[in-house]
Write a protein that holds these residues in place. Structure first.
Motif, PDB file in Angstrom:
ATOM      1  N   LYS A   1      -2.617   0.166   6.779  1.00 52.40           N
ATOM      2  CA  LYS A   1      -2.787   1.458   6.130  1.00 52.40           C
ATOM      3  C   LYS A   1      -3.962   1.402   5.159  1.00 52.40           C
ATOM      4  O   LYS A   1      -4.057   0.515   4.326  1.00 52.40           O
ATOM      5  CB  LYS A   1      -1.506   1.834   5.378  1.00 52.40           C
ATOM      6  CG  LYS A   1      -1.570   3.196   4.690  1.00 52.40           C
ATOM      7  CD  LYS A   1      -0.274   3.497   3.967  1.00 52.40           C
ATOM      8  CE  LYS A   1      -0.335   4.852   3.270  1.00 52.40           C
ATOM      9  NZ  LYS A   1       0.916   5.148   2.542  1.00 52.40           N
ATOM     10  N   GLY A   2      -4.853   2.354   5.256  1.00 55.22           N
ATOM     11  CA  GLY A   2      -6.033   2.402   4.406  1.00 55.22           C
ATOM     12  C   GLY A   2      -7.247   1.734   5.010  1.00 55.22           C
ATOM     13  O   GLY A   2      -8.362   1.900   4.497  1.00 55.22           O
TER      14      GLY A   2
ATOM     15  N   PRO B   1      -8.493   2.156   8.324  1.00 55.51           N
ATOM     16  CA  PRO B   1      -9.334   2.911   9.270  1.00 55.51           C
ATOM     17  C   PRO B   1     -10.610   3.453   8.657  1.00 55.51           C
ATOM     18  O   PRO B   1     -11.656   3.478   9.309  1.00 55.51           O
ATOM     19  CB  PRO B   1      -8.397   4.039   9.737  1.00 55.51           C
ATOM     20  CG  PRO B   1      -7.039   3.477   9.599  1.00 55.51           C
ATOM     21  CD  PRO B   1      -7.078   2.608   8.386  1.00 55.51           C
ATOM     22  N   PHE B   2     -10.575   3.863   7.380  1.00 52.51           N
ATOM     23  CA  PHE B   2     -11.769   4.444   6.752  1.00 52.51           C
ATOM     24  C   PHE B   2     -12.880   3.403   6.636  1.00 52.51           C
ATOM     25  O   PHE B   2     -14.002   3.609   7.101  1.00 52.51           O
ATOM     26  CB  PHE B   2     -11.404   5.002   5.376  1.00 52.51           C
ATOM     27  CG  PHE B   2     -12.590   5.456   4.577  1.00 52.51           C
ATOM     28  CD1 PHE B   2     -13.287   6.596   4.939  1.00 52.51           C
ATOM     29  CD2 PHE B   2     -13.022   4.727   3.482  1.00 52.51           C
ATOM     30  CE1 PHE B   2     -14.388   7.020   4.215  1.00 52.51           C
ATOM     31  CE2 PHE B   2     -14.124   5.129   2.752  1.00 52.51           C
ATOM     32  CZ  PHE B   2     -14.805   6.285   3.117  1.00 52.51           C
ATOM     33  N   VAL B   3     -12.557   2.243   6.018  1.00 55.36           N
ATOM     34  CA  VAL B   3     -13.587   1.220   5.850  1.00 55.36           C
ATOM     35  C   VAL B   3     -13.959   0.591   7.192  1.00 55.36           C
ATOM     36  O   VAL B   3     -15.114   0.196   7.396  1.00 55.36           O
ATOM     37  CB  VAL B   3     -13.116   0.144   4.850  1.00 55.36           C
ATOM     38  CG1 VAL B   3     -12.998   0.733   3.471  1.00 55.36           C
ATOM     39  CG2 VAL B   3     -11.803  -0.471   5.272  1.00 55.36           C
ATOM     40  N   SER B   4     -13.007   0.493   8.116  1.00 55.00           N
ATOM     41  CA  SER B   4     -13.313  -0.078   9.423  1.00 55.00           C
ATOM     42  C   SER B   4     -14.280   0.809  10.195  1.00 55.00           C
ATOM     43  O   SER B   4     -15.177   0.309  10.894  1.00 55.00           O
ATOM     44  CB  SER B   4     -12.023  -0.268  10.230  1.00 55.00           C
ATOM     45  OG  SER B   4     -11.140  -1.140   9.556  1.00 55.00           O
ATOM     46  N   GLU B   5     -14.127   2.117  10.061  1.00 50.31           N
ATOM     47  CA  GLU B   5     -15.041   3.038  10.738  1.00 50.31           C
ATOM     48  C   GLU B   5     -16.460   2.885  10.207  1.00 50.31           C
ATOM     49  O   GLU B   5     -17.427   2.890  10.974  1.00 50.31           O
ATOM     50  CB  GLU B   5     -14.552   4.472  10.557  1.00 50.31           C
ATOM     51  CG  GLU B   5     -15.385   5.506  11.303  1.00 50.31           C
ATOM     52  CD  GLU B   5     -14.846   6.910  11.127  1.00 50.31           C
ATOM     53  OE1 GLU B   5     -15.474   7.847  11.670  1.00 50.31           O
ATOM     54  OE2 GLU B   5     -13.804   7.072  10.458  1.00 50.31           O
ATOM     55  N   ILE B   6     -16.584   2.723   8.875  1.00 50.47           N
ATOM     56  CA  ILE B   6     -17.914   2.517   8.293  1.00 50.47           C
ATOM     57  C   ILE B   6     -18.523   1.214   8.802  1.00 50.47           C
ATOM     58  O   ILE B   6     -19.712   1.156   9.163  1.00 50.47           O
ATOM     59  CB  ILE B   6     -17.829   2.514   6.758  1.00 50.47           C
ATOM     60  CG1 ILE B   6     -17.344   3.862   6.243  1.00 50.47           C
ATOM     61  CG2 ILE B   6     -19.181   2.173   6.147  1.00 50.47           C
ATOM     62  CD1 ILE B   6     -17.133   3.903   4.743  1.00 50.47           C
TER      63      ILE B   6
END
Length: 329
Positions: free
Chosen positions: A134-135, A137-142
């Motif tokens: 959780k949390g 996906p945002f940094v992984s996408e970047i």
């Protein structure tokens, strides 16, 4: 992402092994045999295999569901890791009651006492666990965008492309200029196709050759990638050196990171211990033995063994000094 997959696998492997100890010593040999040979799913055997798959599901989805498959006479036939898309968890009339239905809520589980359920950090008032991812996906996408751009830049810069420009002399006809440009293009293509040997390109006239993208600067991605990886490592609670990240750290810092990881693993063990004890009690009931059991986990690492041995040595020395002072007093 590979680094996230590696962190989850490291947590599963670092969880360590366990042994179920029975209060009834006469049932210990049967329990050891059951823990080593019980069928898990269609291809695995052993209680440890079931716990590893159960723990993987718990970390990835925040919720883990297993089933004790029993014969009609009550003996345990196998252990089964239930996929989450096959079940649905609901609250009963009592908010402390958990009911398990098949997907779609058509049929309730006939033997809920044989169902194993664990939630990871559930939100208050809900029966939904929180994944360890959780949390992320945002940094992984970047991070994936950065890696994709780096790959495209190196594809452009590594596989060099050239721009060949021919400037015809003043007064040249369009037909002659077009024919000369075609001859230059054919000669250049022949020179580029001859791989493995040096080939010269000969031309007549005003011809200029430039590498496409040679003047452009590739952005430095080390700093943003490290910042994002630090966020991922902080969320997964795995020391960076276990993931192959060569970041500068002192010996004391590495020891502190190992202590933090040990506390995380102890927390996960506390979640899995009731599941193991329930399976053991169901088995002992099926064979008519005393269901009293406890789970003994192995020490997490050799470092823990060393620290425990040093602590026992210090305590023994302190006790010896106290006895000597009492005798002299």
């Amino acid at each position: 992402m590979p680094v996230i997959d590696a962190a989850v696998l490291k947590l599963i492997r670092l969880l360590g092994e366990f042994r179920v100890v029975c209060e009834d010593e006469s049932a210990q040999s049967m329990m050891d045999c059951f823990a080593a040979r019980v069928q898990v799913g269609a291809a695995n055997t052993g209680l440890n295999s079931f716990v590893c798959a159960y723990f993987d599901q718990l970390l990835t989805y925040g919720t883990a569901v297993g089933e004790i498959v029993a014969y009609s006479d009550g003996d345990i036939a196998a252990l089964y890791n239930v996929p989450l898309d096959a079940v649905e968890l609901r609250e009963g009339d009592d908010p402390l009651e958990l009911k398990i239905y098949s997907r779609g809520g058509v049929k309730e589980a006939e033997h809920p006492e044989l169902i194993l359920t664990t939630l990871l950090n559930p939100e208050p008032g809900t029966i939904r666990g929180c994944s360890i991812l959780k949390g992320l996906p945002f940094v992984s996408e970047i991070l994936m965008k950065i890696f994709d751009c780096v790959g495209q830049n190196f594809e452009r810069a590594g596989n060099v492309r050239f721009a060949v420009t021919y400037n015809p002399p003043a007064g040249a006809s369009a037909v002659n200029a077009s024919r000369r440009a075609k001859e230059i293009a054919d000669e250049w293509s022949r020179a580029m196709r001859d791989k493995g040997r040096v080939c010269d390109f000969v031309s007549v006239g005003d011809v200029s050759i430039k590498a496409i993208g040679a003047d452009s600067q590739i952005l430095d991605c080390d700093i943003p990638v490290r910042h994002i990886l630090e966020q991922i490592v902080a969320k997964l609670s795995v020391p960076p050196f276990l993931l192959g990240l060569s970041w500068s750290s002192t010996e004391r810092m590495s020891a502190q990171q190992a202590d933090i990881l040990t506390s995380e693993l102890d927390y996960y063990r506390s979640l899995l211990t009731p599941v193991i004890e329930k399976i053991a009690r169901v088995y002992l009931d099926s064979v008519g033995c005393d269901p009293g059991v406890r789970v003994e986990w192995s020490n997490i690492s050799l470092q823990d063994e060393t620290q425990l041995a040093q602590a026992r040595l210090d305590n023994a020395r302190a006790a010896q000094i106290e006895q000597t002072l009492e005798v002299k007093g």
